[in-house]
Design a protein around this motif. Sequence first.
Motif, PDB file in Angstrom:
ATOM      1  N   LYS A 101      -9.073   0.351   8.697  1.00  0.00           N
ATOM      2  CA  LYS A 101     -10.508   0.216   8.478  1.00  0.00           C
ATOM      3  C   LYS A 101     -10.770  -1.077   7.729  1.00  0.00           C
ATOM      4  CE  LYS A 101     -10.632   2.888   4.180  1.00  0.00           C
ATOM      5  NZ  LYS A 101      -9.190   3.148   4.094  1.00  0.00           N
ATOM      6  N   SER A 102     -12.005  -1.528   7.739  1.00  0.00           N
ATOM      7  CA  SER A 102     -12.338  -2.804   7.110  1.00  0.00           C
ATOM      8  C   SER A 102     -12.144  -2.725   5.598  1.00  0.00           C
ATOM      9  CB  SER A 102     -13.790  -3.182   7.435  1.00  0.00           C
ATOM     10  OG  SER A 102     -14.681  -2.181   6.978  1.00  0.00           O
ATOM     11  N   ASN A 103     -11.790  -3.862   5.014  1.00  0.00           N
ATOM     12  CA  ASN A 103     -11.588  -4.022   3.574  1.00  0.00           C
ATOM     13  C   ASN A 103     -10.398  -3.244   3.035  1.00  0.00           C
ATOM     14  OD1 ASN A 103     -13.899  -5.693   3.330  1.00  0.00           O
ATOM     15  ND2 ASN A 103     -15.222  -3.900   3.201  1.00  0.00           N
ATOM     16  N   SER A 104      -9.493  -2.794   3.904  1.00  0.00           N
ATOM     17  CA  SER A 104      -8.280  -2.132   3.439  1.00  0.00           C
ATOM     18  C   SER A 104      -7.145  -3.146   3.368  1.00  0.00           C
ATOM     19  CB  SER A 104      -7.901  -0.978   4.374  1.00  0.00           C
ATOM     20  OG  SER A 104      -7.646  -1.450   5.676  1.00  0.00           O
ATOM     21  N   MET A 105      -6.309  -3.018   2.335  1.00  0.00           N
ATOM     22  CA  MET A 105      -5.213  -3.956   2.122  1.00  0.00           C
ATOM     23  C   MET A 105      -3.952  -3.440   2.799  1.00  0.00           C
ATOM     24  SD  MET A 105      -5.811  -5.111  -1.845  1.00  0.00           S
ATOM     25  CE  MET A 105      -4.752  -6.537  -1.615  1.00  0.00           C
ATOM     26  N   THR A 106      -3.117  -4.385   3.221  1.00  0.00           N
ATOM     27  CA  THR A 106      -1.894  -4.000   3.919  1.00  0.00           C
ATOM     28  C   THR A 106      -0.788  -4.991   3.582  1.00  0.00           C
ATOM     29  OG1 THR A 106      -0.919  -3.509   6.086  1.00  0.00           O
ATOM     30  CG2 THR A 106      -2.452  -5.342   5.975  1.00  0.00           C
ATOM     31  N   VAL A 107       0.448  -4.508   3.622  1.00  0.00           N
ATOM     32  CA  VAL A 107       1.609  -5.366   3.398  1.00  0.00           C
ATOM     33  C   VAL A 107       2.693  -4.954   4.378  1.00  0.00           C
ATOM     34  CG1 VAL A 107       2.506  -3.833   1.590  1.00  0.00           C
ATOM     35  CG2 VAL A 107       3.298  -6.194   1.716  1.00  0.00           C
ATOM     36  N   GLY A 108       3.373  -5.910   4.951  1.00  0.00           N
ATOM     37  CA  GLY A 108       4.459  -5.634   5.884  1.00  0.00           C
ATOM     38  C   GLY A 108       5.684  -6.468   5.530  1.00  0.00           C
ATOM     39  N   LYS A 109       6.855  -5.854   5.607  1.00  0.00           N
ATOM     40  CA  LYS A 109       8.114  -6.545   5.339  1.00  0.00           C
ATOM     41  C   LYS A 109       9.052  -6.314   6.516  1.00  0.00           C
ATOM     42  CE  LYS A 109       7.790  -6.036   0.301  1.00  0.00           C
ATOM     43  NZ  LYS A 109       8.465  -5.539  -0.926  1.00  0.00           N
ATOM     44  N   TYR A 110       9.704  -7.376   6.953  1.00  0.00           N
ATOM     45  CA  TYR A 110      10.623  -7.272   8.091  1.00  0.00           C
ATOM     46  C   TYR A 110      11.874  -8.089   7.815  1.00  0.00           C
ATOM     47  CZ  TYR A 110       8.188 -11.657   9.108  1.00  0.00           C
ATOM     48  OH  TYR A 110       7.628 -12.907   9.019  1.00  0.00           O
ATOM     49  N   GLY A 127      -8.431 -10.865  17.832  1.00  0.00           N
ATOM     50  CA  GLY A 127      -7.671 -12.083  18.075  1.00  0.00           C
ATOM     51  C   GLY A 127      -7.445 -12.962  16.861  1.00  0.00           C
ATOM     52  N   HIS A 128      -7.859 -12.508  15.660  1.00  0.00           N
ATOM     53  CA  HIS A 128      -7.630 -13.306  14.463  1.00  0.00           C
ATOM     54  C   HIS A 128      -6.155 -13.228  14.068  1.00  0.00           C
ATOM     55  CE1 HIS A 128     -12.104 -12.392  13.489  1.00  0.00           C
ATOM     56  NE2 HIS A 128     -11.983 -13.445  14.276  1.00  0.00           N
ATOM     57  N   ILE A 129      -5.555 -14.375  13.791  1.00  0.00           N
ATOM     58  CA  ILE A 129      -4.135 -14.445  13.449  1.00  0.00           C
ATOM     59  C   ILE A 129      -3.977 -14.441  11.929  1.00  0.00           C
ATOM     60  CG2 ILE A 129      -2.018 -15.822  13.644  1.00  0.00           C
ATOM     61  CD1 ILE A 129      -3.102 -16.968  16.246  1.00  0.00           C
ATOM     62  N   PHE A 130      -3.183 -13.481  11.425  1.00  0.00           N
ATOM     63  CA  PHE A 130      -2.938 -13.379   9.991  1.00  0.00           C
ATOM     64  C   PHE A 130      -1.559 -13.915   9.613  1.00  0.00           C
ATOM     65  CE2 PHE A 130      -6.197 -10.271  10.876  1.00  0.00           C
ATOM     66  CZ  PHE A 130      -7.070 -10.439   9.822  1.00  0.00           C
ATOM     67  N   GLN A 131      -0.659 -14.006  10.566  1.00  0.00           N
ATOM     68  CA  GLN A 131       0.630 -14.639  10.301  1.00  0.00           C
ATOM     69  C   GLN A 131       1.250 -15.103  11.612  1.00  0.00           C
ATOM     70  OE1 GLN A 131       4.186 -12.461   9.095  1.00  0.00           O
ATOM     71  NE2 GLN A 131       4.493 -13.909   7.426  1.00  0.00           N
ATOM     72  N   TRP A 132       1.890 -16.274  11.521  1.00  0.00           N
ATOM     73  CA  TRP A 132       2.641 -16.788  12.664  1.00  0.00           C
ATOM     74  C   TRP A 132       3.879 -17.475  12.104  1.00  0.00           C
ATOM     75  CZ3 TRP A 132       3.953 -16.483  17.407  1.00  0.00           C
ATOM     76  CH2 TRP A 132       4.589 -17.538  18.062  1.00  0.00           C
ATOM     77  N   ALA A 190      -7.884  -6.417   5.684  1.00  0.00           N
ATOM     78  CA  ALA A 190      -8.514  -6.312   6.999  1.00  0.00           C
ATOM     79  C   ALA A 190      -9.990  -6.664   6.897  1.00  0.00           C
ATOM     80  CB  ALA A 190      -8.335  -4.902   7.564  1.00  0.00           C
ATOM     81  N   MET A 191     -10.417  -7.614   7.715  1.00  0.00           N
ATOM     82  CA  MET A 191     -11.811  -8.045   7.695  1.00  0.00           C
ATOM     83  C   MET A 191     -12.689  -7.167   8.566  1.00  0.00           C
ATOM     84  SD  MET A 191     -11.419 -10.368   5.576  1.00  0.00           S
ATOM     85  CE  MET A 191     -13.130 -10.879   5.552  1.00  0.00           C
ATOM     86  N   GLU A 192     -12.095  -6.523   9.580  1.00  0.00           N
ATOM     87  CA  GLU A 192     -12.856  -5.623  10.436  1.00  0.00           C
ATOM     88  C   GLU A 192     -11.966  -4.442  10.811  1.00  0.00           C
ATOM     89  OE1 GLU A 192     -10.651  -8.551  12.760  1.00  0.00           O
ATOM     90  OE2 GLU A 192     -12.503  -8.928  11.656  1.00  0.00           O
ATOM     91  N   GLN A 193     -12.595  -3.333  11.155  1.00  0.00           N
ATOM     92  CA  GLN A 193     -11.827  -2.146  11.530  1.00  0.00           C
ATOM     93  C   GLN A 193     -11.310  -2.280  12.962  1.00  0.00           C
ATOM     94  OE1 GLN A 193     -14.878   0.847  11.103  1.00  0.00           O
ATOM     95  NE2 GLN A 193     -15.377   0.812  13.260  1.00  0.00           N
ATOM     96  N   GLY A 194     -10.211  -1.593  13.227  1.00  0.00           N
ATOM     97  CA  GLY A 194      -9.620  -1.638  14.559  1.00  0.00           C
ATOM     98  C   GLY A 194      -8.109  -1.654  14.487  1.00  0.00           C
ATOM     99  N   ASN A 195      -7.482  -1.887  15.629  1.00  0.00           N
ATOM    100  CA  ASN A 195      -6.027  -1.930  15.726  1.00  0.00           C
ATOM    101  C   ASN A 195      -5.512  -3.323  15.388  1.00  0.00           C
ATOM    102  OD1 ASN A 195      -5.409   0.737  16.453  1.00  0.00           O
ATOM    103  ND2 ASN A 195      -5.962   0.352  18.573  1.00  0.00           N
ATOM    104  N   TYR A 196      -4.516  -3.374  14.513  1.00  0.00           N
ATOM    105  CA  TYR A 196      -3.844  -4.618  14.159  1.00  0.00           C
ATOM    106  C   TYR A 196      -2.433  -4.580  14.739  1.00  0.00           C
ATOM    107  CZ  TYR A 196      -7.675  -5.843  11.051  1.00  0.00           C
ATOM    108  OH  TYR A 196      -8.910  -6.176  10.558  1.00  0.00           O
ATOM    109  N   THR A 203      -0.227   0.512   4.383  1.00  0.00           N
ATOM    110  CA  THR A 203      -1.650   0.210   4.239  1.00  0.00           C
ATOM    111  C   THR A 203      -2.266   1.164   3.237  1.00  0.00           C
ATOM    112  OG1 THR A 203      -2.268   1.706   6.047  1.00  0.00           O
ATOM    113  CG2 THR A 203      -1.819  -0.597   6.617  1.00  0.00           C
ATOM    114  N   GLY A 204      -3.399   0.742   2.660  1.00  0.00           N
ATOM    115  CA  GLY A 204      -4.133   1.614   1.758  1.00  0.00           C
ATOM    116  C   GLY A 204      -3.442   1.784   0.424  1.00  0.00           C
ATOM    117  N   VAL A 205      -3.319   3.038  -0.004  1.00  0.00           N
ATOM    118  CA  VAL A 205      -2.804   3.340  -1.343  1.00  0.00           C
ATOM    119  C   VAL A 205      -1.349   2.934  -1.480  1.00  0.00           C
ATOM    120  CG1 VAL A 205      -2.383   5.189  -2.993  1.00  0.00           C
ATOM    121  CG2 VAL A 205      -4.436   5.228  -1.601  1.00  0.00           C
TER     122      VAL A 205
END
Length: 214
Positions: free
Chosen positions: A39-48, A76-81, A94-100, A123-125
């Motif tokens: 959802k919009s305005n939710s924070m997320t972190v990913g590690k690979y 289509g907004h790119i957050f990492q490349w 997340a700036m807008e809700q939807g699938n990332y 994501t989230g908490v």
Amino acid sequence: MMMIGWMVLVVGVLLVPSSQSLRFDIQSGKIKCISEDMKSNSMTVGKYQVINPNQDRHQLLPDSHKLNVKVTSSHGHIFQWAEKVEKGQFVFTAMEQGNYMACFSAPEHWPLINLTIDFDWRTGVQFKDWFNVAKKGHVDQAMKVELEQLYHTINSIHEEMFYFRAREKEMQQLNQETISKMMWLSFVSLCFGFSVAGLQFWYLKSFFQENKLI
């Protein structure tokens, strides 16, 4: 007391935050994408990280075991490349809700090889490192940290409820619009059918009258 215990158990199940922690293989020359509904305005972190295939884990990874990573939103907004990396992470709001989508691609290599990847997406908490928060305070603050975590979790669930309620309203509105369009199309089709039948009747009647058959 038993009823309270059941209520705590149910609340605990409902408050499980969203996360994806997995290990998967990808063949050279292939692409694998993983999606997360946010959802919009939710924070997320990913590690690979690419698992080192060498028996000696201190040896460097060969160039054939490097990844290309691309994280995009449904718009289509790119957050990492990142190109030809063996590990990394991404953090964004997340700036807008939807699938990332987080897409991993392995460069072409011959002979074909398989890369094993550890991927943790929260994501989230779960984004908050509550353990580090607890270490900064006194042991007596443990309860305060737990209450703070519960407070933020409840707020997150509350926002999720409003998010799904908004999605439900959108689906209901879409269904109503579809039903209305179908009814209008059925009415137009019915009118068209009656018009064609009337024209055929008028034509046959005129034809029989001209030929004095009736």
